[in-house]
Design a protein around this motif. Sequence first.
Motif, PDB file in Angstrom:
ATOM      1  N   UNK A 130       0.700  -1.333  -0.631  1.00  0.00           N
ATOM      2  CA  UNK A 130      -0.031   0.308  -0.253  1.00  0.00           C
ATOM      3  C   UNK A 130       0.774   1.175   0.300  1.00  0.00           C
ATOM      4  N   UNK A 131       0.071   1.907   0.030  1.00  0.00           N
ATOM      5  CA  UNK A 131       1.011   3.854  -0.293  1.00  0.00           C
ATOM      6  C   UNK A 131       1.353   4.197   1.536  1.00  0.00           C
ATOM      7  N   UNK A 132       2.318   5.082   1.406  1.00  0.00           N
ATOM      8  CA  UNK A 132       2.399   5.007   3.369  1.00  0.00           C
ATOM      9  C   UNK A 132       1.107   5.644   3.852  1.00  0.00           C
ATOM     10  N   UNK A 133       0.972   6.626   3.174  1.00  0.00           N
ATOM     11  CA  UNK A 133      -0.519   7.300   3.430  1.00  0.00           C
ATOM     12  C   UNK A 133      -1.909   6.385   3.928  1.00  0.00           C
ATOM     13  N   UNK A 134      -1.581   5.167   3.773  1.00  0.00           N
ATOM     14  CA  UNK A 134      -3.056   3.800   3.540  1.00  0.00           C
ATOM     15  C   UNK A 134      -2.487   3.362   4.693  1.00  0.00           C
ATOM     16  N   UNK A 135      -1.773   3.169   5.805  1.00  0.00           N
ATOM     17  CA  UNK A 135      -1.274   2.378   6.400  1.00  0.00           C
ATOM     18  C   UNK A 135      -2.337   2.283   7.430  1.00  0.00           C
ATOM     19  N   UNK A 136      -2.596   3.743   8.223  1.00  0.00           N
ATOM     20  CA  UNK A 136      -3.310   3.962   9.090  1.00  0.00           C
ATOM     21  C   UNK A 136      -5.059   2.885   8.606  1.00  0.00           C
ATOM     22  N   UNK A 137      -5.298   2.547   7.666  1.00  0.00           N
ATOM     23  CA  UNK A 137      -6.858   1.822   7.336  1.00  0.00           C
ATOM     24  C   UNK A 137      -6.240   0.887   8.030  1.00  0.00           C
ATOM     25  N   UNK A 138      -5.707   0.299   7.931  1.00  0.00           N
ATOM     26  CA  UNK A 138      -5.032  -1.350   8.287  1.00  0.00           C
ATOM     27  C   UNK A 138      -4.539  -0.990  10.155  1.00  0.00           C
ATOM     28  N   UNK A 139      -3.875  -0.297  10.187  1.00  0.00           N
ATOM     29  CA  UNK A 139      -3.468  -0.356  11.263  1.00  0.00           C
ATOM     30  C   UNK A 139      -4.063   0.462  13.038  1.00  0.00           C
ATOM     31  N   UNK A 140      -4.651   1.517  12.220  1.00  0.00           N
ATOM     32  CA  UNK A 140      -5.308   2.486  13.804  1.00  0.00           C
ATOM     33  C   UNK A 140      -6.383   1.126  14.580  1.00  0.00           C
ATOM     34  N   UNK A 141      -6.605   2.091  15.593  1.00  0.00           N
ATOM     35  CA  UNK A 141      -7.366   1.340  16.619  1.00  0.00           C
ATOM     36  C   UNK A 141      -8.435   1.063  16.264  1.00  0.00           C
TER      37      UNK A 141
END
Length: 562
Positions: A298-309
């Motif tokens: 994924x793009x770095x800006x999309x990491x939060x979609x998979x790892x945020x609480x």
Amino acid sequence: MDTDKFLSEIWGALKLFLDPKTQILADERSLAVLLAADAENFDRFMALKEFRDILHALGLKADIYSLQCAQLGAINALKAAKISKSKLLAALEILQTENIISAAHFKRLAAFLRSLGADLTAGNEQEGANFKKSDVFHQKIDALNDICERILSLNPGAHVANAATKARQKAHELEFNVAVTGVINAGKSTLLNALLGKKILGASNVPETVNLTVLKYSPEPFAKINFWSKAELKELGIAKDQDDEIAQIYGDLGVKFESETAQNLNGKFDADGGESKATFKSSSANQICSDQPASKTVKTGEIKLYTSADSKYAKFVKSVELYENLELLKDNVRIIDTPGIDDAVAAREELVRRFMRECDLMVHLMNVSQSATQKDLDFIVSSLQNSHAVKLAVLLTHADVLKEGELNEVAAYAKKSVEERTRELGIGAEFFAVSAKSYFEGGQNSGVEEFKEYLYETLFGPSSQKSRLGIEAYKKELGRVCAQFAADTQSEILKLTGSNLSLSQKLAELNEQKAALASRLEEVRGAVKEELERLDTAKTAASYELGLKSLAQTLKQRVADD
């Protein structure tokens, strides 16, 4: 100007589709010649044997595709600071001076190369200079690379050339693993941001959950999300009776479970369009799916979609690989940012310990407000016992919250506690008091630069065991290659010597045959001469006789007439 645009400009309609990750390592002079080729001079360059020899020495074919691959690979190697920009520009300038390329073409090449960033191997490098004071590793690698290039320039056989190229490639792929550990809230992310010179951890695009994050170098930033296998989900207590939910969520992620026999338990990975898909096979919902986790790019800006609480995918994420174009990572340095060692999830803590077994340097962070706890000490001892790390660095973080006297007292206590527990392991420890906050505020005594110097010297300095072994392995392999080259050359000389003797004997025989033929020729010439002389005499007699007959006939006729 980006690389693809530059290649499109110099090749126009001849520009081919290339693997963007291609990287070529060679002497800057050879790479300069390859970079000098474009759509206008391609045919002229390719007609030269010397130009084709350069491609062959790199294991490439003499065609336009291989040439463009070499150009892209050279540019990527320059971006990764694997080759010297100043040497490359100097070599191109020589080509322009010798009228091999035009001044306009040189100007275009130079402008593009200078746009790629600061030169890390010239004498005036600025970025990263403060922590490259004892770079023995790269000095010796450069010297060995010169030897390797000289071997290849002698046009050895394919076996020797391939061995030399592989030895060079292996040396440049040597990885240095730095594991950063500590209790939760010890300040790992903030300190790593200071070391990397960029706030990438703890930001909105980086994991908010306690996932293990591995930082690696790449010219273009991206991220790779690794998911737990089904067996690991069982261990985490997530799988249980939620198979339908897991199948649905993994389906959304591009990860799919299939039922097969137990004998076919394996995992498959398929990349399509930049995104990774994985297939897990199992004989039933309760069996192991794969030893390898599924992955998704994924793009770095999309990491939060998979790892945020608050993400429904977060509990399925095993680790994150974060690829960034950062100075500290360019020398194949991998930084493992671990979850807190007091993580309540046992499987995740075991994952950290597995990474620890591969680390070369362990960096353990302790908050000065709560340093050298029993948990810290137990983890340090356990990790060092199960890894091949030869050095330990202990960082007391948030040093700015204490006064100098208090900080010295805490540092002394931490040093004493750690040394007492690690003395029997025979591993030395270095202690640093750091403040990432002071570093970002421009403070002069943050301790970050001091630790950065130590980090680089530990990995690449004269005392680095791994770099020394890497250099020795490269040196040994080049020695073996040279011995093989010498043996091949000697064998060729013997063959040529044997061929020379055989040719000498053959020449002597031919000379004897020539002399015999010359003698025979003289005999034939004598015989022919005699025959010719005889033929000439007979012809003269016949002609005389015919003349007499003609004269007698004439006289006879006259007498008759009278």
